[in-house]
Design a protein around this motif. Structure first.
Motif, PDB file in Angstrom:
ATOM      1  N   LYS A 180       2.522   1.757  -3.449  1.00 55.29           N
ATOM      2  CA  LYS A 180       1.565   2.230  -4.445  1.00 55.29           C
ATOM      3  C   LYS A 180       1.236   3.708  -4.293  1.00 55.29           C
ATOM      4  O   LYS A 180       0.916   4.377  -5.273  1.00 55.29           O
TER       5      LYS A 180
ATOM      6  N   ASP B 291       0.842  -1.204   0.000  1.00 55.82           N
ATOM      7  CA  ASP B 291       0.000   0.000   0.000  1.00 55.82           C
ATOM      8  C   ASP B 291       0.875   1.251   0.000  1.00 55.82           C
ATOM      9  O   ASP B 291       0.576   2.232  -0.681  1.00 55.82           O
TER      10      ASP B 291
ATOM     11  N   ASP C 275      -5.614   3.805  -4.158  1.00 61.45           N
ATOM     12  CA  ASP C 275      -4.339   3.449  -3.560  1.00 61.45           C
ATOM     13  C   ASP C 275      -4.054   4.280  -2.316  1.00 61.45           C
ATOM     14  O   ASP C 275      -3.488   3.792  -1.350  1.00 61.45           O
TER      15      ASP C 275
END
Lengths: 83, 152, 152, 83
Positions: free
Chosen positions: C117, C114, C142
């Motif tokens: 991204k 996460d 994201d």
């Protein structure tokens, strides 16, 4: 019907499987366990902690009040610990 | 979809390649590998033995894998679970999931592992360095983990 | 802990072995591999180019990996992110996490992805089969994914 | 101070980096952007969608109202799309 035992249930009963013909009055898993317990001390010890015994009919998990019906293969084993 | 219950070890890289091959539509690949730890409840162990219910194991794993493919947009998946004698450091289980979306690949892998831990008919017996071999107790937490996937 | 930003490809199996070595205290190994998809917004692409901010990338990845090790009981972790020209099917990014607990290994891998991204300074430019190369737009999802790790 | 540009900010401005010496009145990222926009159409086009421009001072993400202070390296780039 064919009975299968696994893990410590197998060790306590002392066999991996057997063929049995319970009386007609035995119609559920729970009744089958009660009947098995009359067959000797190894059975009564194996089934002592009933809530820890899982059952499967024809390879599907079932609860203790499930009817045996046309069951061909019934297995008894402790809670699973794989993965 | 590939399901194997075997005594042999597995190679994680090879299993990934077997699924992805020459495909170019995959975005995310997640693997989970479970290995034998050298300690159990604070005491060192020398080995672990894994028993399973042949027939029921494969049937259950096929069902749960089909469920995973229904719930998430997976492009491929593999479950390998070993049985027999294992030693600390050995691989026990492998789950691989492929998807075009990372969240789907992660969730499906966790779902499959939660199922394997709490439903698949495997039993572990540990042999400690000192004392007698004993069957591993089920962890309540593993059942709880599975309930998070229950639908409304 | 290992962090690499490189043009070269990576071998997932080798990266796992480099972390686990002969260790016997590990229980769970999770890997996430991100790969180039052949389609972007429904249109086929021929290649993708990844630019990054040398120096800042490594600094950020070290910080986020240290955070992951603070939050979860990790026994090892690796992040590899490629830059330069890539083709559909090519590996882009690899995250590996080792822990004695499966949930920790899963969560830490998702947390690192996460972050990668939504925060790490990488930019993708896609070349479609038809039309001009264009920079990929950031996905709001994201950023949202990262906020689930915010504490209190 | 050294300015770095990435992705489409770099392409629009037409360079990867440059040394600049803004006037003393320029004390924040936001003021730096406004000053850069006076330097030519390539800058005003690059910074047109200000809310899409991220900034970093000495390799740390900062908001547009952050003071420049002793910044040595300031980078401008679009929202990141890695992973």
């Amino acid at each position: 019907m064919k009975l299968l035992y696994f893990a410590w249930v197998r060790e306590k009963i002392g066999k991996t499987q057997e063929e049995v013909t319970p009386p007609d009055a035995v119609t559920t898993i729970s009744e089958l366990i009660t009947w098995l317990e009359t067959r000797g001390p190894e059975y009564s010890e194996a089934f002592q902690a009933k809530s820890s015994i899982n059952a499967a009919i024809d390879q599907t998990h079932v609860s203790h009040d499930t009817k045996l019906d046309q069951a061909r293969e019934i297995a008894f084993f402790p809670p699973v610990t794989g993965g | 979809m590939s399901i194997r219950v075997q005594t042999a070890d597995f190679d994680i890289g090879q299993e990934i390649e077997a699924l992805r091959q020459e495909r170019t539509d995959i975005g995310a690949i997640v693997t989970f590998t479970g290995t034998v730890r050298d300690m159990a409840k604070g005491a060192p162990i020398t080995s672990m033995s894994l028993e399973h219910y042949p027939g029921m194991t494969e049937k259950q794993l096929e069902e749960i894998m089909a469920q995973a493919h229904e719930r998430w947009p997976l492009q491929g998946s593999t479950i390998i679970h070993r049985h027999g004698e294992l030693r600390p450091g050995d691989n026990i289980v492998l789950v691989v999931t492929l998807s075009s979306h990372r969240q789907a690949a992660f969730e499906a892998a966790e779902f499959l592992m939660d199922f394997l831990k709490s439903k698949a008919p495997f039993w572990k017996k540990e042999t400690p360095v000192e004392g007698e071999a004993h069957w591993v107790d089920a962890r309540e937490g593993d059942k709880d983990a599975l309930t998070r996937w229950d639908k409304g």
